[in-house]
Scaffold this motif. Structure first.
Motif, PDB file in Angstrom:
ATOM      1  N   ALA A 108       7.687  52.029   2.468  1.00 35.17           N
ATOM      2  CA  ALA A 108       8.260  51.539   3.726  1.00 35.17           C
ATOM      3  C   ALA A 108       9.415  52.429   4.182  1.00 35.17           C
ATOM      4  O   ALA A 108       9.551  52.720   5.387  1.00 35.17           O
ATOM      5  N   ILE A 109      10.240  52.879   3.249  1.00 32.82           N
ATOM      6  CA  ILE A 109      11.346  53.773   3.611  1.00 32.82           C
ATOM      7  C   ILE A 109      10.793  55.089   4.148  1.00 32.82           C
ATOM      8  O   ILE A 109      11.289  55.633   5.143  1.00 32.82           O
ATOM      9  N   GLY A 110       9.753  55.605   3.498  1.00 28.99           N
ATOM     10  CA  GLY A 110       9.133  56.846   3.968  1.00 28.99           C
ATOM     11  C   GLY A 110       8.539  56.701   5.351  1.00 28.99           C
ATOM     12  O   GLY A 110       8.659  57.611   6.194  1.00 28.99           O
ATOM     13  N   LEU A 111       7.891  55.573   5.614  1.00 34.28           N
ATOM     14  CA  LEU A 111       7.326  55.326   6.942  1.00 34.28           C
ATOM     15  C   LEU A 111       8.425  55.275   8.004  1.00 34.28           C
ATOM     16  O   LEU A 111       8.297  55.879   9.080  1.00 34.28           O
ATOM     17  N   LEU A 162       1.524  66.056   6.076  1.00 32.98           N
ATOM     18  CA  LEU A 162       0.751  64.905   5.632  1.00 32.98           C
ATOM     19  C   LEU A 162       0.005  65.210   4.336  1.00 32.98           C
ATOM     20  O   LEU A 162       0.025  64.420   3.384  1.00 32.98           O
ATOM     21  N   LEU A 163      -0.652  66.363   4.287  1.00 31.78           N
ATOM     22  CA  LEU A 163      -1.477  66.709   3.133  1.00 31.78           C
ATOM     23  C   LEU A 163      -0.752  67.610   2.140  1.00 31.78           C
ATOM     24  O   LEU A 163      -1.116  67.654   0.970  1.00 31.78           O
ATOM     25  N   GLY A 164       0.283  68.343   2.625  1.00 34.61           N
ATOM     26  CA  GLY A 164       0.944  69.332   1.783  1.00 34.61           C
ATOM     27  C   GLY A 164       1.479  68.782   0.471  1.00 34.61           C
ATOM     28  O   GLY A 164       1.184  69.330  -0.599  1.00 34.61           O
ATOM     29  N   PRO A 165       2.284  67.705   0.498  1.00 33.86           N
ATOM     30  CA  PRO A 165       2.822  67.204  -0.765  1.00 33.86           C
ATOM     31  C   PRO A 165       1.745  66.795  -1.766  1.00 33.86           C
ATOM     32  O   PRO A 165       1.866  67.062  -2.957  1.00 33.86           O
ATOM     33  N   MET A 215       5.229  61.045  -0.367  1.00 33.68           N
ATOM     34  CA  MET A 215       5.772  61.715   0.813  1.00 33.68           C
ATOM     35  C   MET A 215       4.795  61.704   1.986  1.00 33.68           C
ATOM     36  O   MET A 215       5.167  62.054   3.106  1.00 33.68           O
ATOM     37  N   MET A 216       3.552  61.303   1.742  1.00 27.64           N
ATOM     38  CA  MET A 216       2.557  61.253   2.813  1.00 27.64           C
ATOM     39  C   MET A 216       2.889  60.247   3.910  1.00 27.64           C
ATOM     40  O   MET A 216       2.666  60.528   5.089  1.00 27.64           O
TER      41      MET A 216
END
Length: 450
Positions: free
Chosen positions: A339-342, A128-131, A284-285
């Motif tokens: 939306a795609i990432g989610l 979640l935070l890395g990118p 990416m989050m």
């Protein structure tokens, strides 16, 4: 810490490539070497944990991972960086399977899925935070600092492990299967290396075919050896359990399509679309956030619909979502990319929860160490092969054009995402051999709901 490191590194690939004067796709060796050392070393993790105890092994693994992270940050060449990443992978190889083994031995099967989800949710803070953290560090400082982040985190993790980690042992450990380790580890390492080298077109056809046959011969030799050895490195007899067999083999095939995404997606955002590292990190989050949300409801989904239906339908949805990245261009609305990432995070999370928990549905408790070792080994091998496959496909579509040509890069990446999506959809066939009530013992499903 392990999840944070892998996601930060993926975001920093273009900056690392520029600093070390190599093409971005060539840096797949940095990611592949880490995953490969995981795959080679994980098979001995169960044996080491049984012999020396989970607390001692887990703590030593954290120390090795932390020290090697600092060495990565000090790297002055790609060879140095790859060597440090291999050492880092050795430390990580003892963390994930030993931690999973501890959970398996602590909780009964009926609570296993819920316990695994509870444990993995904090770990998803890394993706979640890395990118974003990685992007901000690369933007304001340099890529080297992304590895130094692990030093304070590692120190805290080591203190927590020594203070609170349960110390399980497996009784009298059998002799280590050195021949099995040489055959299995050597075969997987050689095969993964060949995929990487082939992607760079640095080896002639005849030697490539010879080495490929050698790697298959070593793996075949291990299979024959494991069937007759009194204490094999990986006890292949566990594959007689249908749920374990489908989980491991089906998961292997599915991860071949998914494994290239952590490497290709940052390239799409940064090299193809021109986003900065921190902007790429923000994009990416949503994937990690959706993964965390799914962990809270995955048990109810599996209890309601059963493992067979969930895995078949969900695998198709993952493939379709991967293919959607082929439509992402500079004119694509930001809300569509989010939306795609989610969607990807949502479906991936359900997939991994399902496959990882189903592996232990029918395996006896006395074999939990072996089951964890085999499942973790095949998981990492598939991710290594998936990473190499994704890079290989993108490089093949690029067809020798310079990676500074943004139009060519984005076209190649679009075709790669579409190809990986189709492969993932086809991998859903591997879950058709499941039965409707398979996995009830770990999902908590009532018989009438299975």
């Amino acid at each position: 810490m392990e999840q944070l490191d892998s996601t930060i590194v993926n975001t920093a690939v273009p900056a690392m490539a520029a600093s070390l004067n190599v093409a971005p796709l060539s840096l797949k060796a940095v990611a592949a070497s880490y995953i490969l050392s995981l795959a080679v070393c994980i098979p001995v993790s169960g044996w080491i944990a049984d012999k020396y105890g989970t607390r001692r092994v887990f703590s030593a693994a954290i120390a090795v991972f932390t020290i090697s992270s600092v060495l990565c940050g000090l790297a002055q060449s790609i060879a140095w960086l790859i060597a440090a990443r291999i050492l880092q992978g050795i430390g990580a190889a003892m963390m994930m399977p030993v931690g999973r083994l501890t959970v398996i031995r602590t909780f009964p099967k009926a609570e296993l899925l819920q316990a695994m989800n509870f444990v993995i949710i904090p770990a998803l803070i890394g993706p979640l935070l890395g990118p974003t953290i990685g992007g901000l560090i690369v933007h304001w400082l340099s890529w080297r600092e992304i590895f130094f982040v692990n030093a304070p985190i590692g120190a805290i993790a080591l203190w927590l492990a020594l203070s609170h980690m349960p110390d399980y042992r497996g009784g009298a450990a059998p002799p280590l299967d050195w021949l099995g380790l040489a055959l299995f580890g050597g075969g997987t390492a050689l095969l993964s290396w060949l995929l990487e080298i082939f992607g760079e077109h640095e080896i002639a056809a005849a030697p490539a075919v010879a080495l490929f046959c050698l790697s298959l011969a070593m793996l075949g030799g291990y299979w024959r050896h494991a069937l007759h050895a009194p204490f094999p490195l990986l006890r292949l007899a566990l594959f007689r359990f249908r749920t374990f067999r489908v989980s491991v083999i089906g998961g292997f095939v599915t991860r071949l399509g998914v494994g290239g995404l952590p490497f290709l997606t940052p390239l799409l955002f940064q090299v193809g679309l021109g986003y900065s590292p921190w902007e790429s990190g923000l994009l990416m989050m949503p994937t990690a956030a959706a993964a965390m949300a799914m962990k809270t409801i995955s048990r109810r989904v599996l209890a309601r619909f059963g493992y067979k239906r969930v895995l078949i339908v969900n695998t198709v949805m993952i493939g379709a979502t991967i293919a959607l990245y082929a439509l992402v261009a500079k004119t694509t609305p930001l809300v569509a990319i989010v939306a795609i990432g989610l969607a990807l995070g949502f479906f991936n999370s359900l997939q991994f929860s399902s496959m990882n928990s189903m592996a232990y549905a029918d395996v006896p408790e006395k074999d939990s160490s072996q089951a964890s070792t085999i499942a973790s080994s095949f998981q990492q091998i598939s991710m290594s092969f998936g990473l190499a496959l994704g890079s290989l496909i993108a490089g093949w579509y690029l067809d020798g054009l310079p990676q500074s040509n943004h139009a060519a890069v984005i076209a190649a990446l679009h075709k790669a995402f579409l190809t990986l999506g189709v492969l993932t959809v086809l991998s859903s066939l591997s879950f058709w051999t499941l039965r409707a009530r398979d996995g009830e013992s770990v999902s908590g499903a009532a018989p009438e709901l299975a």
